[in-house]
Design an enzyme around this catalytic site. Sequence first.
Site, short mmCIF file in Angstrom:
data_model
loop_
_atom_site.label_atom_id
_atom_site.label_comp_id
_atom_site.label_asym_id
_atom_site.label_seq_id
_atom_site.Cartn_x
_atom_site.Cartn_y
_atom_site.Cartn_z
N TYR A 139 -3.40 -0.73 10.07
CA TYR A 139 -3.22 -0.89 8.62
C TYR A 139 -1.83 -0.45 8.21
CZ TYR A 139 -4.23 -0.68 3.61
OH TYR A 139 -4.20 -0.87 2.25
N SER B 252 0.85 -1.18 0.00
CA SER B 252 0.00 0.00 0.00
C SER B 252 0.89 1.23 0.00
CB SER B 252 -0.88 -0.01 1.25
OG SER B 252 -1.50 1.23 1.49
#
Length: 259
Positions: A164, A151
Amino acid sequence: MVDDDFSLQSFALTGKVVVITGGASGLGEYYTQAVTQVGADVMVVSSTEKNWDKIREFVQAQGRRLVLLKQDITQEGAADKVVETAMKEFGRIDVLINNAGMQRRHPLDEFPDEDWRAVIDLNLNALYYLSHAVAKVMIKQRSGKIINIGSMQSYRAGKYIFPYAASKHAVMGLTRAYADALAPYNVQVNGIAPGYIDTPMTKALQEDPVRSVEIRDHIPAGRWGQPSELKGAMVFLCSKASDYMTGVMIPVDGGYLLR
């Protein structure tokens, strides 16, 4: 001197078996499309049956074989079940795409412990255990590819999405560690870090009148990416064309990380 071994077939996955988690919906659907469009047979692992009919229709239209396994990969023993099913159905695993993931967002002083555990369990722990189980198969085969999905938060802070960001930083580290450990067995481990992609999951962010403009202005390409624009990088990393690349996370972000 011309390398006679290189051609468009270097990117083909004909006869290969790909296992992908979360491969029936979201960006995972596009990864499944990509590998089947270049010849792979696929086992999609999902925690629900969402979008199964659509992905089945697409894969069958490519003339490829599809196995659908409903399995929560955070459960104890899930990795072994995934591997056992793939080996029973196909007899080999050529590529593992660790795509399944989630995000939870809260202010720092309100972040619940259960959300930390849920995100880490899926984004990091499940990825580790499944990679570990599949690696044993690939070591015996003396070949294989593991593709992890990172990501922008593999590189950046991730305000309000603490687990996350932590998990995606860790995915970067695991990608490198597995790459180093598995290189002697002709197994390559790489990753893709999608940028800001136009999907239903990012719809609210795109409609935010302040944040959406900030994000677009930060991207040198001047726009959000389309899901299909991740297909090329995925096919490359799954194919023979990337055999001498390992331990790399490729940002597909329109240049977002340049600024």
